[in-house]
Every structure is written in structure tokens, then in C-alpha cells.
Design a protein around this motif. Structure first.
Motif, PDB file in Angstrom:
ATOM      1  N   MET A  59       0.827  -1.198   0.000  1.00 28.27           N
ATOM      2  CA  MET A  59       0.000   0.000   0.000  1.00 28.27           C
ATOM      3  C   MET A  59       0.864   1.252   0.000  1.00 28.27           C
ATOM      4  O   MET A  59       1.967   1.271   0.557  1.00 28.27           O
ATOM      5  N   LEU A  60       0.327   2.303  -0.594  1.00 25.68           N
ATOM      6  CA  LEU A  60       0.995   3.599  -0.613  1.00 25.68           C
ATOM      7  C   LEU A  60      -0.062   4.689  -0.705  1.00 25.68           C
ATOM      8  O   LEU A  60      -0.931   4.638  -1.594  1.00 25.68           O
ATOM      9  N   LEU A  61      -0.017   5.639   0.232  1.00 28.05           N
ATOM     10  CA  LEU A  61      -0.916   6.792   0.220  1.00 28.05           C
ATOM     11  C   LEU A  61      -2.383   6.386   0.088  1.00 28.05           C
ATOM     12  O   LEU A  61      -3.157   6.977  -0.673  1.00 28.05           O
ATOM     13  N   GLY A  62      -2.771   5.354   0.842  1.00 24.78           N
ATOM     14  CA  GLY A  62      -4.172   4.953   0.894  1.00 24.78           C
ATOM     15  C   GLY A  62      -4.657   4.102  -0.254  1.00 24.78           C
ATOM     16  O   GLY A  62      -5.855   3.821  -0.356  1.00 24.78           O
ATOM     17  N   GLU A  63      -3.741   3.679  -1.125  1.00 23.50           N
ATOM     18  CA  GLU A  63      -4.121   2.884  -2.288  1.00 23.50           C
ATOM     19  C   GLU A  63      -3.389   1.547  -2.302  1.00 23.50           C
ATOM     20  O   GLU A  63      -2.265   1.435  -1.785  1.00 23.50           O
ATOM     21  N   ILE A  64      -4.019   0.544  -2.910  1.00 20.00           N
ATOM     22  CA  ILE A  64      -3.355  -0.724  -3.161  1.00 20.00           C
ATOM     23  C   ILE A  64      -2.510  -0.566  -4.428  1.00 20.00           C
ATOM     24  O   ILE A  64      -3.052  -0.311  -5.511  1.00 20.00           O
ATOM     25  N   ILE A  65      -1.209  -0.703  -4.293  1.00 23.87           N
ATOM     26  CA  ILE A  65      -0.316  -0.592  -5.448  1.00 23.87           C
ATOM     27  C   ILE A  65      -0.117  -1.958  -6.104  1.00 23.87           C
ATOM     28  O   ILE A  65      -0.116  -2.071  -7.334  1.00 23.87           O
ATOM     29  N   GLU A  66       0.020  -2.983  -5.257  1.00 24.74           N
ATOM     30  CA  GLU A  66       0.269  -4.318  -5.810  1.00 24.74           C
ATOM     31  C   GLU A  66      -0.182  -5.377  -4.812  1.00 24.74           C
ATOM     32  O   GLU A  66       0.016  -5.227  -3.604  1.00 24.74           O
ATOM     33  N   HIS A  67      -0.775  -6.436  -5.320  1.00 28.14           N
ATOM     34  CA  HIS A  67      -1.219  -7.583  -4.512  1.00 28.14           C
ATOM     35  C   HIS A  67      -0.895  -8.835  -5.310  1.00 28.14           C
ATOM     36  O   HIS A  67      -1.418  -9.033  -6.406  1.00 28.14           O
ATOM     37  N   ASP A  68      -0.031  -9.676  -4.728  1.00 26.62           N
ATOM     38  CA  ASP A  68       0.411 -10.845  -5.476  1.00 26.62           C
ATOM     39  C   ASP A  68       0.946 -11.875  -4.485  1.00 26.62           C
ATOM     40  O   ASP A  68       0.937 -11.650  -3.263  1.00 26.62           O
ATOM     41  N   ASN A  99       5.308  -3.418 -10.170  1.00 21.81           N
ATOM     42  CA  ASN A  99       5.158  -1.969 -10.131  1.00 21.81           C
ATOM     43  C   ASN A  99       6.451  -1.326  -9.632  1.00 21.81           C
ATOM     44  O   ASN A  99       7.048  -1.796  -8.651  1.00 21.81           O
ATOM     45  N   GLN A 100       6.880  -0.267 -10.264  1.00 24.42           N
ATOM     46  CA  GLN A 100       8.132   0.390  -9.894  1.00 24.42           C
ATOM     47  C   GLN A 100       8.086   0.918  -8.463  1.00 24.42           C
ATOM     48  O   GLN A 100       9.096   0.885  -7.750  1.00 24.42           O
ATOM     49  N   LYS A 101       6.923   1.383  -8.015  1.00 26.30           N
ATOM     50  CA  LYS A 101       6.812   1.875  -6.642  1.00 26.30           C
ATOM     51  C   LYS A 101       7.056   0.753  -5.632  1.00 26.30           C
ATOM     52  O   LYS A 101       7.668   0.971  -4.591  1.00 26.30           O
ATOM     53  N   THR A 102       6.569  -0.443  -5.951  1.00 27.81           N
ATOM     54  CA  THR A 102       6.821  -1.593  -5.083  1.00 27.81           C
ATOM     55  C   THR A 102       8.312  -1.901  -5.042  1.00 27.81           C
ATOM     56  O   THR A 102       8.888  -2.133  -3.974  1.00 27.81           O
ATOM     57  N   THR A 103       8.935  -1.910  -6.191  1.00 31.05           N
ATOM     58  CA  THR A 103      10.374  -2.174  -6.273  1.00 31.05           C
ATOM     59  C   THR A 103      11.158  -1.206  -5.405  1.00 31.05           C
ATOM     60  O   THR A 103      12.047  -1.608  -4.634  1.00 31.05           O
ATOM     61  N   GLU A 104      10.826   0.071  -5.491  1.00 27.35           N
ATOM     62  CA  GLU A 104      11.542   1.084  -4.721  1.00 27.35           C
ATOM     63  C   GLU A 104      11.348   0.886  -3.225  1.00 27.35           C
ATOM     64  O   GLU A 104      12.285   1.077  -2.432  1.00 27.35           O
ATOM     65  N   TYR A 105      10.146   0.468  -2.814  1.00 25.96           N
ATOM     66  CA  TYR A 105       9.915   0.236  -1.386  1.00 25.96           C
ATOM     67  C   TYR A 105      10.664  -1.003  -0.915  1.00 25.96           C
ATOM     68  O   TYR A 105      11.317  -0.981   0.141  1.00 25.96           O
ATOM     69  N   GLU A 140      13.315  -2.237  -2.073  1.00 27.88           N
ATOM     70  CA  GLU A 140      14.749  -1.942  -2.059  1.00 27.88           C
ATOM     71  C   GLU A 140      15.137  -0.928  -0.992  1.00 27.88           C
ATOM     72  O   GLU A 140      16.318  -0.587  -0.856  1.00 27.88           O
ATOM     73  N   GLY A 141      14.160  -0.433  -0.231  1.00 34.21           N
ATOM     74  CA  GLY A 141      14.456   0.458   0.884  1.00 34.21           C
ATOM     75  C   GLY A 141      14.728   1.890   0.493  1.00 34.21           C
ATOM     76  O   GLY A 141      15.368   2.640   1.237  1.00 34.21           O
ATOM     77  N   ARG A 142      14.227   2.321  -0.666  1.00 34.92           N
ATOM     78  CA  ARG A 142      14.484   3.693  -1.111  1.00 34.92           C
ATOM     79  C   ARG A 142      13.607   4.716  -0.403  1.00 34.92           C
ATOM     80  O   ARG A 142      13.864   5.916  -0.474  1.00 34.92           O
ATOM     81  N   TYR A 143      12.543   4.241   0.242  1.00 35.38           N
ATOM     82  CA  TYR A 143      11.725   5.102   1.094  1.00 35.38           C
ATOM     83  C   TYR A 143      10.965   4.207   2.051  1.00 35.38           C
ATOM     84  O   TYR A 143      10.973   2.989   1.924  1.00 35.38           O
ATOM     85  N   GLY A 144      10.285   4.821   3.055  1.00 38.80           N
ATOM     86  CA  GLY A 144       9.494   4.015   3.964  1.00 38.80           C
ATOM     87  C   GLY A 144       9.791   4.234   5.404  1.00 38.80           C
ATOM     88  O   GLY A 144       9.176   3.668   6.255  1.00 38.80           O
TER      89      GLY A 144
END
Length: 259
Positions: free
Chosen positions: A227-236, A247-253, A255-259
Motif C-alpha cells: 500500500m501507498l498513500l491509501g491505495e493498493i499498489i500491488e497484490h500478489d 510496479n516500480q513503486k513496489t520495487t523502490e519500497y 529496495e528500501g528507497r523510502y518508507g
């Protein structure tokens, strides 16, 4: 109203939630499979706990809450006005971040729900004894506590307290167990013990766990929701989320690029 999918314990369609004017969840749609552990991951403030608490409507205790959409559990939209919250919370149990045993005996903790949801005249001592033993066996505490049932629950170690909080749900025969960071107050050994317990319970219950511990999500869950900002980004599948997210946003999370 759309028909719920019978292959899932929980069906969510276009669900949004506001605290006053702040929209915490945005058009969430997802299905939770029966008999597995699903983890909810994402940065702090992304809506994980808000979504978790929506499944037994405990959010409504926290102020001016409005919702739209559908959450179907046990073939019923739990947002309907005629839903009985006590009955819903029998079917959808909740375990919190810190163990919260009641300030009574171990025995009374486990039968607390039975006392609330049953006519006292219909509760026989033998039934209560059986419920206590069965619940403690399910959470692997019976051998340690069978001679200490009159002891104060708050005297237990934190790991035992958290297991007891899980045991307290089981006599009510819930279909779904929600866990909000259930290991955050535990040490390494306590975390391992509670994780092993979650895995052992998953065959009989649908378990949804919120965790900031990425390794824990990978260890215990079969499916993962980012989840990000109240939305489901990816479910698998959890393996897919961690090894090859779509999803690139999932990849970045991951990999610890934010959070």
C-alpha cells in the motif's frame, strides 16, 4: 451490489474511508483467500492499519469516520446499517501491537468472549473448561499454563501474553484473524514463537497481518499487499512481490528507497 466471490473470505470493492475531511483509503479493491496468511506492507501512514481495522469496523471508535464501497465478509456487506457489530467481531478477531490481556486470570481471559456472547445459564463449567484447554492447546500454551489457570494474565511473559490474546479469540470460532504488528513488542525468540503459531493457525483461519518487518512478511505470508498513500499498489504472491514486483513503486519500497 456485486456478487461476492465464494473462493475468498473477504471481498472488497471500491472501498474508501475518510476521517473527517481526510481521505485515508482510496477506492480499495481486493480479495483475501481463505486458509492463508496475507501480509500488508507499506510505509508508515499509508493506510495499512486503517484498512485492517475496517474489516471489523473498529475504525468507528476513532472519530468522524465515513465510508463508501463494499466489504463483503461471510456473504454480507459489513457496511450495511443492519450489521450487528458484536456478531461481526465474533467472526473477525483482532490482535493488537502490544499484548492486551484483561486484568483477570488466564482462565477468565479465554472465556471472556464466551461470557459476553452467551447466556450465562447456558454456559456449563465443563464447556468452559474444554474451551480453555482447546484454545491453549491451539496456541501451544497448555503444557506451560495448565496448572496456572488462576494466575493473573498480566504476570505472563510478553510472548505468552500475546499468545493468550490470540487464544482469547478462538472459543468464538472466528473465520478471520486480524493482526496489527503482533510481534513489535517481542524479542527475537518471542517473534519466532508467534510467527510459528501464525503459520500453524493458517490452515483453519484467514489471517491478515500488518507488519513493518519485511523479513517477517516474507517468512510467514503466502500473499502480500503493498500500500501507498491509501491505495493498493500491488497484490500478489509474496515471492512475486519480493523477487519480481510488477510496479516500480513496489520495487523502490522493497529496495528500501523510502518508507
Amino acid at each position: 451490489m456485486s456478487e461476492p466471490d465464494p473462493n475468498y473470505s473477504v471481498n472488497v470493492r471500491d472501498f474508501s474511508l475518510w476521517y473527517g475531511d481526510f481521505q485515508a483509503l482510496k477506492n480499495v479493491s481486493l480479495n483475501l483467500r481463505d486458509g492463508i496468511i496475507t501480509s500488508l506492507i507499506g510505509p508508515s501512514g499509508c493506510g495499512k492499519t486503517t484498512l485492517l481495522r475496517s474489516f471489523n469496523r473498529i475504525n468507528e471508535r476513532y472519530g468522524n469516520v465515513t465510508t463508501s464501497g463494499e466489504i463483503t465478509i461471510l456473504e454480507k456487506n459489513i457496511l450495511d446499517a443492519d450489521v450487528s457489530l458484536p456478531e461481526l467481531r465474533k467472526s473477525v478477531g483482532m490482535v493488537f501491537q502490544r499484548p492486551n490481556p484483561l486484568p483477570v486470570s488466564i482462565y477468565e481471559n479465554i472465556i471472556f468472549g464466551l461470557r459476553i456472547h452467551s447466556d450465562r445459564k447456558d454456559l456449563r463449567r465443563s464447556e468452559m473448561d474444554e474451551a480453555v484447554e482447546t484454545a491453549l492447546r491451539q496456541v501451544r500454551l497448555w503444557d506451560d499454563l495448565k496448572d496456572k489457570l488462576k494466575n493473573h494474565a498480566t504476570s505472563l511473559q510478553l510472548e505468552q501474553q500475546q499468545k493468550l490474546c490470540i487464544a482469547r479469540l478462538l472459543p468464538l470460532k472466528p473465520r478471520i484473524i486480524l493482526m496489527d504488528e503482533p510481534c513489535s513488542a517481542l524479542d527475537v525468540d518471542g517473534t519466532r514463537a508467534v510467527e510459528e503459531l501464525m503459520v500453524s493457525l493458517a490452515d483453519d483461519y484467514t489471517i491478515l497481518i500488518v507488519t513493518h518487518n519485511m523479513a517477517q512478511a516474507r517468512r510467514v505470508s503466502q500473499e502480500c499487499i503493498f500500500m501507498l498513500l491509501g491505495e493498493i499498489i500491488e497484490h500478489d504472491r509474496t515471492e512475486q512481490i519480493f523477487l519480481s514486483p510488477r510496479n516500480q513503486k513496489t520495487t523502490e519500497y522493497i529496495e528500501g528507497r523510502y518508507g
